[in-house]
Write a protein that holds these residues in place. Structure first.
Motif, PDB file in Angstrom:
ATOM      1  N   PHE A 130      10.674  49.756  -2.169  1.00 38.39           N
ATOM      2  CA  PHE A 130      10.954  48.718  -2.924  1.00 38.39           C
ATOM      3  C   PHE A 130      12.178  48.958  -3.928  1.00 38.39           C
ATOM      4  CE2 PHE A 130      10.170  46.373  -7.021  1.00 38.39           C
ATOM      5  CZ  PHE A 130      10.148  45.175  -6.470  1.00 38.39           C
ATOM      6  N   ILE A 131      12.078  49.977  -4.735  1.00 38.61           N
ATOM      7  CA  ILE A 131      13.166  50.281  -5.810  1.00 38.61           C
ATOM      8  C   ILE A 131      14.417  50.380  -5.268  1.00 38.61           C
ATOM      9  CG2 ILE A 131      13.840  51.814  -7.706  1.00 38.61           C
ATOM     10  CD1 ILE A 131      11.520  50.017  -8.505  1.00 38.61           C
ATOM     11  N   SER A 132      14.750  51.074  -4.066  1.00 38.63           N
ATOM     12  CA  SER A 132      15.968  51.231  -3.395  1.00 38.63           C
ATOM     13  C   SER A 132      16.456  50.087  -2.849  1.00 38.63           C
ATOM     14  CB  SER A 132      15.666  52.240  -2.427  1.00 38.63           C
ATOM     15  OG  SER A 132      15.368  53.453  -2.865  1.00 38.63           O
ATOM     16  N   CYS A 133      15.586  49.089  -2.180  1.00 38.76           N
ATOM     17  CA  CYS A 133      16.097  47.874  -1.841  1.00 38.76           C
ATOM     18  C   CYS A 133      16.594  47.018  -3.020  1.00 38.76           C
ATOM     19  CB  CYS A 133      15.139  47.404  -0.755  1.00 38.76           C
ATOM     20  SG  CYS A 133      14.661  47.924   0.521  1.00 38.76           S
ATOM     21  N   LEU A 134      15.748  46.934  -4.146  1.00 36.14           N
ATOM     22  CA  LEU A 134      16.005  46.364  -5.303  1.00 36.14           C
ATOM     23  C   LEU A 134      17.317  46.528  -5.976  1.00 36.14           C
ATOM     24  CD1 LEU A 134      14.841  44.324  -7.301  1.00 36.14           C
ATOM     25  CD2 LEU A 134      13.968  45.988  -8.812  1.00 36.14           C
ATOM     26  N   LEU A 135      17.446  47.699  -5.890  1.00 38.15           N
ATOM     27  CA  LEU A 135      18.697  48.081  -6.666  1.00 38.15           C
ATOM     28  C   LEU A 135      19.864  47.791  -5.775  1.00 38.15           C
ATOM     29  CD1 LEU A 135      17.866  51.538  -8.334  1.00 38.15           C
ATOM     30  CD2 LEU A 135      18.051  49.500  -9.499  1.00 38.15           C
ATOM     31  N   LEU A 136      19.893  48.218  -4.592  1.00 40.88           N
ATOM     32  CA  LEU A 136      20.762  47.919  -3.789  1.00 40.88           C
ATOM     33  C   LEU A 136      21.185  46.367  -3.681  1.00 40.88           C
ATOM     34  CD1 LEU A 136      20.326  50.640  -0.843  1.00 40.88           C
ATOM     35  CD2 LEU A 136      22.138  50.598  -2.557  1.00 40.88           C
ATOM     36  N   GLY A 137      20.014  45.638  -3.226  1.00 42.66           N
ATOM     37  CA  GLY A 137      20.086  44.142  -3.469  1.00 42.66           C
ATOM     38  C   GLY A 137      20.670  43.396  -4.434  1.00 42.66           C
ATOM     39  N   VAL A 138      20.399  44.032  -5.784  1.00 40.39           N
ATOM     40  CA  VAL A 138      21.124  43.423  -6.802  1.00 40.39           C
ATOM     41  C   VAL A 138      22.740  43.623  -6.727  1.00 40.39           C
ATOM     42  CG1 VAL A 138      21.505  43.885  -9.412  1.00 40.39           C
ATOM     43  CG2 VAL A 138      19.158  43.645  -8.415  1.00 40.39           C
ATOM     44  N   PHE A 139      23.044  44.697  -6.289  1.00 43.27           N
ATOM     45  CA  PHE A 139      24.526  44.831  -6.180  1.00 43.27           C
ATOM     46  C   PHE A 139      25.138  43.927  -5.286  1.00 43.27           C
ATOM     47  CE2 PHE A 139      27.730  46.427  -3.373  1.00 43.27           C
ATOM     48  CZ  PHE A 139      28.738  46.708  -4.295  1.00 43.27           C
ATOM     49  N   PHE A 140      24.382  43.922  -4.020  1.00 43.06           N
ATOM     50  CA  PHE A 140      25.013  42.683  -3.062  1.00 43.06           C
ATOM     51  C   PHE A 140      25.092  41.298  -3.642  1.00 43.06           C
ATOM     52  CE2 PHE A 140      23.843  45.962  -0.004  1.00 43.06           C
ATOM     53  CZ  PHE A 140      25.077  46.415   0.516  1.00 43.06           C
ATOM     54  N   LEU A 141      23.992  40.888  -4.329  1.00 48.97           N
ATOM     55  CA  LEU A 141      23.860  39.605  -4.923  1.00 48.97           C
ATOM     56  C   LEU A 141      24.975  39.234  -6.197  1.00 48.97           C
ATOM     57  CD1 LEU A 141      21.782  37.118  -4.812  1.00 48.97           C
ATOM     58  CD2 LEU A 141      20.659  38.228  -6.905  1.00 48.97           C
ATOM     59  N   MET A 142      25.220  40.337  -6.731  1.00 45.38           N
ATOM     60  CA  MET A 142      26.063  40.342  -7.873  1.00 45.38           C
ATOM     61  C   MET A 142      27.520  40.066  -7.318  1.00 45.38           C
ATOM     62  SD  MET A 142      24.902  43.201 -10.510  1.00 45.38           S
ATOM     63  CE  MET A 142      26.621  43.263 -11.414  1.00 45.38           C
ATOM     64  N   ASN A 143      27.752  40.614  -6.055  1.00 46.12           N
ATOM     65  CA  ASN A 143      29.219  40.650  -5.409  1.00 46.12           C
ATOM     66  C   ASN A 143      28.883  39.430  -4.463  1.00 46.12           C
ATOM     67  OD1 ASN A 143      30.990  42.817  -6.365  1.00 46.12           O
ATOM     68  ND2 ASN A 143      28.632  43.736  -6.260  1.00 46.12           N
ATOM     69  N   ASN A 144      28.034  38.609  -4.325  1.00 47.09           N
ATOM     70  CA  ASN A 144      28.108  37.554  -3.196  1.00 47.09           C
ATOM     71  C   ASN A 144      27.971  38.025  -1.789  1.00 47.09           C
ATOM     72  OD1 ASN A 144      28.056  35.754  -5.643  1.00 47.09           O
ATOM     73  ND2 ASN A 144      30.204  35.828  -5.667  1.00 47.09           N
ATOM     74  N   VAL A 145      27.379  39.018  -1.608  1.00 46.44           N
ATOM     75  CA  VAL A 145      27.250  39.406  -0.167  1.00 46.44           C
ATOM     76  C   VAL A 145      25.921  39.218   0.114  1.00 46.44           C
ATOM     77  CG1 VAL A 145      27.508  41.280   1.333  1.00 46.44           C
ATOM     78  CG2 VAL A 145      28.669  41.277  -0.700  1.00 46.44           C
ATOM     79  N   PHE A 146      25.556  37.834   0.546  1.00 47.20           N
ATOM     80  CA  PHE A 146      24.506  37.271   0.667  1.00 47.20           C
ATOM     81  C   PHE A 146      23.519  37.737   1.868  1.00 47.20           C
ATOM     82  CE2 PHE A 146      26.148  34.148  -2.206  1.00 47.20           C
ATOM     83  CZ  PHE A 146      25.407  34.175  -3.367  1.00 47.20           C
ATOM     84  N   THR A 147      24.100  37.965   2.843  1.00 42.61           N
ATOM     85  CA  THR A 147      23.667  38.541   4.222  1.00 42.61           C
ATOM     86  C   THR A 147      22.834  39.899   3.919  1.00 42.61           C
ATOM     87  OG1 THR A 147      25.533  37.808   5.454  1.00 42.61           O
ATOM     88  CG2 THR A 147      24.040  39.647   6.393  1.00 42.61           C
ATOM     89  N   TYR A 148      23.374  41.003   3.016  1.00 46.23           N
ATOM     90  CA  TYR A 148      22.597  41.989   2.780  1.00 46.23           C
ATOM     91  C   TYR A 148      21.664  41.858   1.449  1.00 46.23           C
ATOM     92  CZ  TYR A 148      26.003  43.928   6.171  1.00 46.23           C
ATOM     93  OH  TYR A 148      26.470  44.160   7.389  1.00 46.23           O
ATOM     94  N   ALA A 149      21.996  40.843   0.666  1.00 47.54           N
ATOM     95  CA  ALA A 149      21.160  40.516  -0.579  1.00 47.54           C
ATOM     96  C   ALA A 149      20.004  39.966   0.216  1.00 47.54           C
ATOM     97  CB  ALA A 149      21.647  39.751  -1.307  1.00 47.54           C
ATOM     98  N   ILE A 150      19.731  39.006   1.083  1.00 43.21           N
ATOM     99  CA  ILE A 150      18.797  38.637   1.868  1.00 43.21           C
ATOM    100  C   ILE A 150      17.932  39.624   2.519  1.00 43.21           C
ATOM    101  CG2 ILE A 150      17.854  36.980   3.536  1.00 43.21           C
ATOM    102  CD1 ILE A 150      20.321  35.091   2.965  1.00 43.21           C
TER     103      ILE A 150
END
Length: 381
Positions: free
Chosen positions: A167-187
């Motif tokens: 959960f923590i790993s996906c959350l931290l990596l997901g926040v990065f992708f979300l901040m950079n508008n890479v929505f495919t990997y954020a989703i």
């Protein structure tokens, strides 16, 4: 942003409400994880939690993602998820031989590297190496995928641990992708976060269900995809030093990665197969000191946060120095656990029907009072 939030909610809700049905199905069909000398539960617990995690994740991706706008390689991601889940759930029910499980992992790694383009193309200066040839890129990426799949599989030995770290790993990596508008990997990252959060409601100590290989290998596979894409994110990232992405990814995943590398190295040093199970994992060392499942999980979760935070703070210095600090920090943690944490002496409550006579010649059990719930008998080893 709406898709990310919706995906998280769908993953959480579907997993949360599916798990009671999975638990009932396992109970009706006697599909339990059998306790042995390495497992500390003394009653049957289902290992089919991965079924609900997988269902929550896949339904979230299918309902939220816009496949017309997504990367073409995403079709291979879905196929890889199905393969790794199928191999895992068969192993959870029937117990596969190691080579058969590895064959499934090999197929998934080949699909992702050769077809989906999940490749590390640069080491960003690690050991003085920058751009990689295609052969070296495939080899390193292949090894990374297999390593992460097995790292989460092998660290899944304590209630709540693998799910929390995932959960923590996906959350931290997901926040990065979300901040950079890479929505495919954020989703992808946040859908997995939602599914894992729903699962943890039933898995945090005392666990009502385990995730099994079908869940732990799926976590490893998804974190491998996210981590490799993160390492390759130099052209799109806006908040990190370009050369820091490999060590930041390593820092986010340091506990499971270093745990499996250390244990494999110990087994090879002892001239044993690295695939032979033992109790040398970091969570075992903490259990041997008398820590409960909840204490072990919280300790390693806080350690993971610490390593990720330190790595982020140090991102602007040389990548080799950061990696050295990570290694020193991890082995310092292991040394402190081994040498300075005192062993707790624990006395367990036992069911009323268990008496010292029934266990004569093996161990002595003192009945304190009837246990209200099923608990461990004897000291953890």
């Amino acid at each position: 942003m709406v898709q990310v939030i919706t995906g998280t909610l769908i993953g959480y809700v579907l997993t949360f409400f599916l798990l009671p049905l999975v638990i009932k199905f396992a109970s009706d069909n006697n599909l339990y994880d059998v306790p042995d000398e390495r497992k500390r539960h003394n009653h049957g617990v289902s290992s089919l939690g991965g079924v609900a995690i997988f269902s929550g994740l896949i339904m979230s991706l299918l309902l939220v993602s816009d496949f017309n706008k997504m990367h073409l390689d995403f079709q291979y991601f879905i196929a890889a998820f199905f393969i790794i889940f199928s191999v895992g759930v068969v192993d959870d029910i029937f117990v596969l031989k190691a080579w058969k499980k590895f064959l499934g992992q090999f197929l998934v790694a080949a699909m992702l590297t050769l077809k989906a383009g999940v490749l590390i193309t640069s080491l960003h200066g690690f050991l003085g190496i920058y751009e990689l040839s295609f052969g070296a890129s495939v080899s390193i990426s292949f090894f990374t995928i297999l390593l992460l799949i097995n790292s989460f599989n092998l660290i899944d030995g304590v209630d709540g641990l693998a799910g929390s770290l995932g959960f923590i790993s996906c959350l931290l990596l997901g926040v990065f992708f979300l901040m950079n508008n890479v929505f495919t990997y954020a989703i992808l990252a946040f859908s997995m976060c939602g599914a894992l959060l729903g699962f943890l409601m039933y898995n945090f100590p005392p666990a009502k269900i385990f995730m099994g290989d079908s869940g732990s290998t799926l976590i490893g596979l998804i974190t491998a995809i996210l981590a490799i894409k993160f390492v390759e994110s130099g052209p799109i990232q806006s908040s990190l030093a370009n050369q820091s992405t490999p060590v930041i990814a390593f820092g986010i995943l340091l506990i499971p990665l270093m745990d499996v590398l250390r244990v494999f190295a110990l087994r090879i040093y002892k001239k044993q197969s690295p695939l032979i199970p033992d109790r040398n994992h970091l969570h075992h060392l903490l259990q041997n000191k008398g820590l409960s499942h909840a204490e072990v999980t919280i300790t390693l979760l806080l350690s993971q946060f610490l390593f990720a935070g330190i790595t982020f703070i140090l991102q602007d210095i040389n990548i080799n120095i950061i990696l050295g600090i990570q290694f020193v920090g991890y082995f310092t943690l292991v040394y402190v656990v081994n040498k300075y944490i005192p062993v707790r002496k624990k006395m367990h409550i036992v069911p009323a029907e268990i008496t010292s006579t029934s266990l004569q010649g093996t161990t002595k059990v003192y009945q304190i009072y009837p246990a209200a719930e099923k608990v461990s008998v004897g000291e953890d080893s």
